[in-house]
Design an enzyme around this catalytic site. Sequence first.
Site, PDB file in Angstrom:
ATOM      1  N   CYS A   1      -1.331   1.714  -3.161  1.00  0.00           N
ATOM      2  CA  CYS A   1      -2.339   2.775  -3.008  1.00  0.00           C
ATOM      3  C   CYS A   1      -1.763   4.185  -2.956  1.00  0.00           C
ATOM      4  CB  CYS A   1      -3.136   2.566  -1.717  1.00  0.00           C
ATOM      5  SG  CYS A   1      -3.457   0.861  -1.306  1.00  0.00           S
TER       6      CYS A   1
ATOM      7  N   HIS B   1     -25.984  22.325  -0.750  1.00  0.00           N
ATOM      8  CA  HIS B   1     -26.091  22.932  -2.067  1.00  0.00           C
ATOM      9  C   HIS B   1     -25.064  24.039  -2.263  1.00  0.00           C
ATOM     10  CE1 HIS B   1     -28.175  24.000  -5.725  1.00  0.00           C
ATOM     11  NE2 HIS B   1     -28.173  25.268  -5.353  1.00  0.00           N
TER      12      HIS B   1
ATOM     13  N   GLU C   1     -25.492  16.260  -3.430  1.00  0.00           N
ATOM     14  CA  GLU C   1     -26.879  16.520  -3.028  1.00  0.00           C
ATOM     15  C   GLU C   1     -27.856  15.650  -3.811  1.00  0.00           C
ATOM     16  OE1 GLU C   1     -28.601  20.473  -4.107  1.00  0.00           O
ATOM     17  OE2 GLU C   1     -26.679  20.785  -5.085  1.00  0.00           O
TER      18      GLU C   1
ATOM     19  N   TYR D   1      -8.989  -3.220 -10.958  1.00  0.00           N
ATOM     20  CA  TYR D   1      -8.599  -1.955 -10.338  1.00  0.00           C
ATOM     21  C   TYR D   1      -7.296  -1.416 -10.939  1.00  0.00           C
ATOM     22  CZ  TYR D   1     -11.482  -2.478  -6.000  1.00  0.00           C
ATOM     23  OH  TYR D   1     -12.477  -2.588  -5.078  1.00  0.00           O
TER      24      TYR D   1
ATOM     25  N   CYS E   1       0.826  -1.216   0.000  1.00  0.00           N
ATOM     26  CA  CYS E   1       0.000   0.000   0.000  1.00  0.00           C
ATOM     27  C   CYS E   1       0.856   1.260   0.000  1.00  0.00           C
ATOM     28  CB  CYS E   1      -0.933  -0.007   1.203  1.00  0.00           C
ATOM     29  SG  CYS E   1      -1.803   1.553   1.396  1.00  0.00           S
TER      30      CYS E   1
HETATM   31  P1  NDP Z   1      -8.377  -7.497 -10.057  1.00  0.00           P
HETATM   32  O1  NDP Z   1      -8.800  -8.760  -9.445  1.00  0.00           O
HETATM   33  O2  NDP Z   1      -9.113  -6.236  -9.724  1.00  0.00           O
HETATM   34  O3  NDP Z   1      -8.389  -7.625 -11.624  1.00  0.00           O
HETATM   35  C1  NDP Z   1      -7.687  -8.636 -12.296  1.00  0.00           C
HETATM   36  C2  NDP Z   1      -8.035  -8.526 -13.768  1.00  0.00           C
HETATM   37  O4  NDP Z   1      -7.260  -9.439 -14.490  1.00  0.00           O
HETATM   38  C3  NDP Z   1      -9.493  -8.841 -14.026  1.00  0.00           C
HETATM   39  O5  NDP Z   1      -9.949  -7.961 -15.023  1.00  0.00           O
HETATM   40  C4  NDP Z   1      -9.420 -10.270 -14.533  1.00  0.00           C
HETATM   41  O6  NDP Z   1     -10.457 -10.592 -15.402  1.00  0.00           O
HETATM   42  C5  NDP Z   1      -8.116 -10.251 -15.281  1.00  0.00           C
HETATM   43  N1  NDP Z   1      -7.489 -11.549 -15.399  1.00  0.00           N
HETATM   44  C6  NDP Z   1      -7.157 -12.408 -14.409  1.00  0.00           C
HETATM   45  N2  NDP Z   1      -6.543 -13.490 -14.896  1.00  0.00           N
HETATM   46  C7  NDP Z   1      -6.463 -13.321 -16.224  1.00  0.00           C
HETATM   47  C8  NDP Z   1      -5.938 -14.095 -17.301  1.00  0.00           C
HETATM   48  N3  NDP Z   1      -5.362 -15.267 -17.074  1.00  0.00           N
HETATM   49  N4  NDP Z   1      -6.035 -13.610 -18.549  1.00  0.00           N
HETATM   50  C9  NDP Z   1      -6.622 -12.418 -18.793  1.00  0.00           C
HETATM   51  N5  NDP Z   1      -7.139 -11.652 -17.832  1.00  0.00           N
HETATM   52  C10 NDP Z   1      -7.069 -12.085 -16.570  1.00  0.00           C
HETATM   53  O7  NDP Z   1      -6.826  -7.385  -9.725  1.00  0.00           O
HETATM   54  P2  NDP Z   1      -5.792  -6.221  -9.831  1.00  0.00           P
HETATM   55  O8  NDP Z   1      -4.513  -6.864 -10.199  1.00  0.00           O
HETATM   56  O9  NDP Z   1      -6.293  -5.109 -10.673  1.00  0.00           O
HETATM   57  O10 NDP Z   1      -5.730  -5.706  -8.331  1.00  0.00           O
HETATM   58  C11 NDP Z   1      -5.492  -6.628  -7.270  1.00  0.00           C
HETATM   59  C12 NDP Z   1      -6.278  -6.238  -6.070  1.00  0.00           C
HETATM   60  O11 NDP Z   1      -5.695  -5.097  -5.469  1.00  0.00           O
HETATM   61  C13 NDP Z   1      -7.711  -5.842  -6.371  1.00  0.00           C
HETATM   62  O12 NDP Z   1      -8.570  -6.940  -6.329  1.00  0.00           O
HETATM   63  C14 NDP Z   1      -8.031  -4.846  -5.300  1.00  0.00           C
HETATM   64  O13 NDP Z   1      -8.652  -5.509  -4.247  1.00  0.00           O
HETATM   65  C15 NDP Z   1      -6.688  -4.287  -4.877  1.00  0.00           C
HETATM   66  N6  NDP Z   1      -6.566  -2.915  -5.379  1.00  0.00           N
HETATM   67  C16 NDP Z   1      -7.381  -1.967  -4.869  1.00  0.00           C
HETATM   68  C17 NDP Z   1      -7.317  -0.672  -5.296  1.00  0.00           C
HETATM   69  C18 NDP Z   1      -8.245   0.339  -4.737  1.00  0.00           C
HETATM   70  O14 NDP Z   1      -8.809   0.103  -3.681  1.00  0.00           O
HETATM   71  N7  NDP Z   1      -8.447   1.454  -5.409  1.00  0.00           N
HETATM   72  C19 NDP Z   1      -6.357  -0.260  -6.323  1.00  0.00           C
HETATM   73  C20 NDP Z   1      -5.555  -1.347  -6.810  1.00  0.00           C
HETATM   74  C21 NDP Z   1      -5.661  -2.609  -6.343  1.00  0.00           C
HETATM   75  P3  NDP Z   1     -11.925 -11.050 -14.885  1.00  0.00           P
HETATM   76  O15 NDP Z   1     -12.537  -9.830 -14.276  1.00  0.00           O
HETATM   77  O16 NDP Z   1     -12.588 -11.478 -16.133  1.00  0.00           O
HETATM   78  O17 NDP Z   1     -11.688 -12.140 -13.906  1.00  0.00           O
END
Ligand code: NDP
Length: 461
Positions: free
Chosen positions: A48, A438, A443, A180, A43
Amino acid sequence: MSSYDYDLFVIGGGSGGVRGARVAASLGKKVAIAEEYRYGGTCVIRGCVPKKLFVYASQYHEHFEDAAGFGWTVGESSFDWKKLIAAKDVEIARLEGLYKKGLSNANAEILETRAELIDRHTVRLVKTGQMVTAKTIVIATGGRPNEHRALPGYELCISSNEAFHLDELPKSIVIAGGGYIAVEFANVFHGLGVETTLIYRGAEILSRFDHDLRRGLHEAMVAKGIRILCHDVIEKVSKGADGLVVETKNNGTLNAGVVMLALGRDPNTEGLGLEAAGVKTDARGAVVVDEYSRTSVDNIYALGDVTDRVQLTPVAIHEAMCFIETEYKNNPTKPDHETIATAVFSQPEIGTVGLTEEAAAKAYKEIEVYRAQFRPLKATLSGRGEKMLMKLIVDAASRKVIGAHILGHDAGEMAQILGITLKAGCTKDDFDRTMAVHPTAAEELVTMYAPSYRIVDGQKV
Ligand code: NDP
């Protein structure tokens, strides 16, 4: 007098580990914490916090453009990537220092080494080979980017880790994933002037979010100039004459300066000695825990991303506080993973809490959907085309608001406050009798009096 070296040994100096170690030490426990990389964890060091700083940096060019509508003439502007990285590094070092200071002020022993389990009470400090024992052990080693080793050329790609330290800002980037990280970084890089393409395997980005937000964000990103290729995956990455060559399944070949994989994060458990200690993991390598974050070995707990429950910083911190209650205050406390407000720092931003329309329609017999889409006041003079979207999902029977979803400026800030109302079980009538502030965008949340539509038994009426 305990026969162990420590009352508590924490492996991993991220959000969850540091909180657990610091609070236990402040209760008078003899605590040591080991971190192999940098205190603050994902983080603070490469997640983050630096990401949000990058988000701010990437928004300035729009601010400069918007200024004209308000009478300003902004001179020629330019962006210096190296300056941003250096400034970010200073701030991250400051935060790391604060994390350590908090630990040492509480009298926790700070160890800068990898630590591995030897048995249920023994930890080996890898740097020195020293063995130490502890009555209770917490595993809080977090996660790491899925490298996607099945992809030919994966080693040529970067993950979010490297994105924070690129030597040069590339001219173009291809980002794989629709979650994300992929979405946030696509907006960051685009905002900094990088030609950006996002490749996502599914029908629409951000698969676990409300469909209106997903669609709305997709359209807004495309309108800014980000290329989004859905229903597609990268099949191969190789070195070309001028950068990298990306072979896709459905969109031919793309050229890119950098390819970034953001395909989820895996629990960091490799080589940690879990088997030796008898700690069970699941098929993804995540530490299996009970409702109190206790592993299959009763003196060993696991907190945060390494358990693959909900990968969010505040969740890891909450789990750590529950561990303290359970272990040291004779007050067994289960972490509450329900109704977690969250934000995606895309541009426009997403703020969301509770059930999506789709999930609510499945879970409840009848729901009311309140939906408003409007041009924010600032956009009237700036001329920016962006729309703001707000949605409340209400259970018709109880009148409770069970989902709130926002796309637009400050959506994350609003999600935090909405999180309180949903957690408290506020009804739509509570929203209705709340006076509007407002003129704000927020709002709208208390002035959507009539439902836009209802969904009864899964059917829109
Ligand atoms: P996510 O789980 O959000 O997204 C992973 C993405 O990769 C999804 O779109 C998934 O597709 C895709 N994917 C997974 N495996 C494959 C594959 N083999 N081939 C193609 N596409 C694939 O993970 P992130 O890496 O973006 O982030 C990890 C975690 O970190 C998040 O879950 C979140 O909890 C945390 N995070 C939070 C943030 C915040 O609070 N703002 C910011 C950044 C991270 P599909 O959806 O189809 O499964």
